[in-house]
Design a protein around this motif. Structure first.
Motif, PDB file in Angstrom:
ATOM      1  N   ARG A 193       0.834  -1.205   0.000  1.00 16.47           N
ATOM      2  CA  ARG A 193       0.000   0.000   0.000  1.00 16.47           C
ATOM      3  C   ARG A 193       0.872   1.260   0.000  1.00 16.47           C
ATOM      4  O   ARG A 193       0.558   2.243  -0.676  1.00 16.47           O
ATOM      5  CB  ARG A 193      -0.920  -0.006   1.218  1.00 16.47           C
ATOM      6  N   ARG A 251       0.497 -14.109  -1.582  1.00 15.29           N
ATOM      7  CA  ARG A 251      -0.122 -13.155  -0.649  1.00 15.29           C
ATOM      8  C   ARG A 251      -0.409 -11.830  -1.352  1.00 15.29           C
ATOM      9  O   ARG A 251      -1.495 -11.246  -1.201  1.00 15.29           O
ATOM     10  CB  ARG A 251       0.806 -12.942   0.552  1.00 15.29           C
ATOM     11  N   GLY A 302      -3.275 -12.345  -3.862  1.00  8.78           N
ATOM     12  CA  GLY A 302      -4.581 -12.369  -3.210  1.00  8.78           C
ATOM     13  C   GLY A 302      -5.071 -10.972  -2.885  1.00  8.78           C
ATOM     14  O   GLY A 302      -6.251 -10.637  -3.093  1.00  8.78           O
ATOM     15  N   TYR A 303      -4.177 -10.129  -2.388  1.00  3.59           N
ATOM     16  CA  TYR A 303      -4.527  -8.739  -2.097  1.00  3.59           C
ATOM     17  C   TYR A 303      -4.902  -7.997  -3.374  1.00  3.59           C
ATOM     18  O   TYR A 303      -5.918  -7.284  -3.427  1.00  3.59           O
ATOM     19  CB  TYR A 303      -3.356  -8.053  -1.403  1.00  3.59           C
ATOM     20  N   ARG A 309     -11.098  -6.499  -8.360  1.00  2.00           N
ATOM     21  CA  ARG A 309     -12.207  -7.437  -8.577  1.00  2.00           C
ATOM     22  C   ARG A 309     -13.359  -6.835  -9.389  1.00  2.00           C
ATOM     23  O   ARG A 309     -14.100  -7.581 -10.051  1.00  2.00           O
ATOM     24  CB  ARG A 309     -12.731  -7.959  -7.243  1.00  2.00           C
ATOM     25  N   LYS A 310     -13.537  -5.520  -9.383  1.00  2.00           N
ATOM     26  CA  LYS A 310     -14.637  -4.897 -10.117  1.00  2.00           C
ATOM     27  C   LYS A 310     -14.206  -4.369 -11.487  1.00  2.00           C
ATOM     28  O   LYS A 310     -15.006  -3.740 -12.172  1.00  2.00           O
ATOM     29  CB  LYS A 310     -15.237  -3.762  -9.287  1.00  2.00           C
ATOM     30  N   ARG A 335      -6.007  -9.132  -6.220  1.00  2.00           N
ATOM     31  CA  ARG A 335      -7.286  -9.579  -6.799  1.00  2.00           C
ATOM     32  C   ARG A 335      -8.468  -8.880  -6.135  1.00  2.00           C
ATOM     33  O   ARG A 335      -9.472  -8.596  -6.792  1.00  2.00           O
ATOM     34  CB  ARG A 335      -7.416 -11.096  -6.683  1.00  2.00           C
ATOM     35  N   ARG A 336      -8.354  -8.627  -4.851  1.00  2.00           N
ATOM     36  CA  ARG A 336      -9.434  -7.891  -4.175  1.00  2.00           C
ATOM     37  C   ARG A 336      -9.506  -6.450  -4.672  1.00  2.00           C
ATOM     38  O   ARG A 336     -10.595  -5.874  -4.789  1.00  2.00           O
ATOM     39  CB  ARG A 336      -9.216  -7.921  -2.658  1.00  2.00           C
ATOM     40  N   ILE A 337      -8.360  -5.875  -4.982  1.00  2.00           N
ATOM     41  CA  ILE A 337      -8.309  -4.488  -5.442  1.00  2.00           C
ATOM     42  C   ILE A 337      -8.938  -4.342  -6.833  1.00  2.00           C
ATOM     43  O   ILE A 337      -9.629  -3.360  -7.119  1.00  2.00           O
ATOM     44  CB  ILE A 337      -6.856  -3.983  -5.462  1.00  2.00           C
TER      45      ILE A 337
END
Length: 245
Positions: A16, A85, A88-89, A95-96, A91-93
């Motif tokens: 981040r 790791r 995975g982070y 995802r849209k 992919r959440r960012i």
């Protein structure tokens, strides 16, 4: 950060914080506009394809997707990262985002991927040995349809001291301060890049350079894919002259 046993919370906080560092200091956006966007045409029926190697938190991909949308350039972006790791982070960012995908894989897995119009990396090459980097550059050449750009850190005392001051003030509770300084020590000069380029299969395909603040880069393009109304950028012409001696 490269240690698979490092604390995951600290790792994600570092990713981040690197988003801010990239936005302020990496020069990637300016270089992408100069070397990629200058070769793009709006209103295509088929989208351009863009590969971001070592994408981390996908901040470059997100910015470039938004920028292309604002300019009318259709784009499909593939992000590559080898750390599960971080993947995975990321992919959440994303995802849209329908036009951004992430693949968890090593740079040495990209022969299995299709060719991309544009291939990019930021602060990536310094993680590899001098014996590996020419092989990575050769992969960039094979997998690029139009142009590639590999942006990295300039190894200098000024870069190190400047980053130390910034990190001391703004980067806390993460690996960013220590890893950033280590990365600068593992960075490159333009002379270093020329030596590495000389060990590739096609040295004439690569052009090294330096830009502010504290960055070096390697660029290249496929001459057969240059649009008829575009000229070869000056830094490519200079490199072609250098290669010919």
């Amino acid at each position: 950060m490269d240690n698979p046993a490092c604390d995951e919370g600290m790792l994600i906080r570092t990713i981040r914080q690197f988003r801010l560092i990239n936005q302020l200091f990496s020069a990637s956006r300016r270089l992408i506009k100069k070397d990629f966007v200058s070769r793009m045409q709006p209103d295509r029926t088929k989208p351009y394809t863009f590969l971001d190697i070592g994408a981390g938190g996908c901040d470059t991909a997100l910015w470039f997707a938004d920028y292309c949308k604002s300019k009318g350039f259709p784009i499909r972006i593939t992000c590559l990262d080898n750390d599960p790791r971080i993947a995975g982070y990321a992919r959440r960012i994303i995802r849209k985002r329908e036009n951004i995908e992430l693949i968890q894989a090593s740079v040495f897995d990209i022969p299995r991927l299709p060719r991309f119009d544009f291939v990019f990396s930021n602060h990536f090459l310094h993680h590899f040995s001098d014996s590996q980097i020419p092989k990575i550059l050769d992969l960039m050449k094979v997998k690029t349809g139009i142009a590639f750009l590999m942006n990295d850190l300039h190894r200098s005392r000024l870069s190190y001291l400047g980053y130390e001051l910034f990190a001391l003030l703004f980067l806390h509770r993460s690996f960013a301060r220590y890893d950033g300084k280590l990365s600068i020590r593992r960075g490159f000069t333009v002379a270093d890049l020329r030596q590495l380029i000389a060990r590739t299969q096609n040295p004439e395909s690569f052009s090294p350079g330096r830009t502010f603040p504290g960055r070096v880069y390697i660029t290249g393009l496929q001459p057969g894919d240059i649009p008829a109304n575009r000229s070869i950028p000056a830094h490519f012409r200079r490199n072609m002259k250098w290669v010919k001696g």
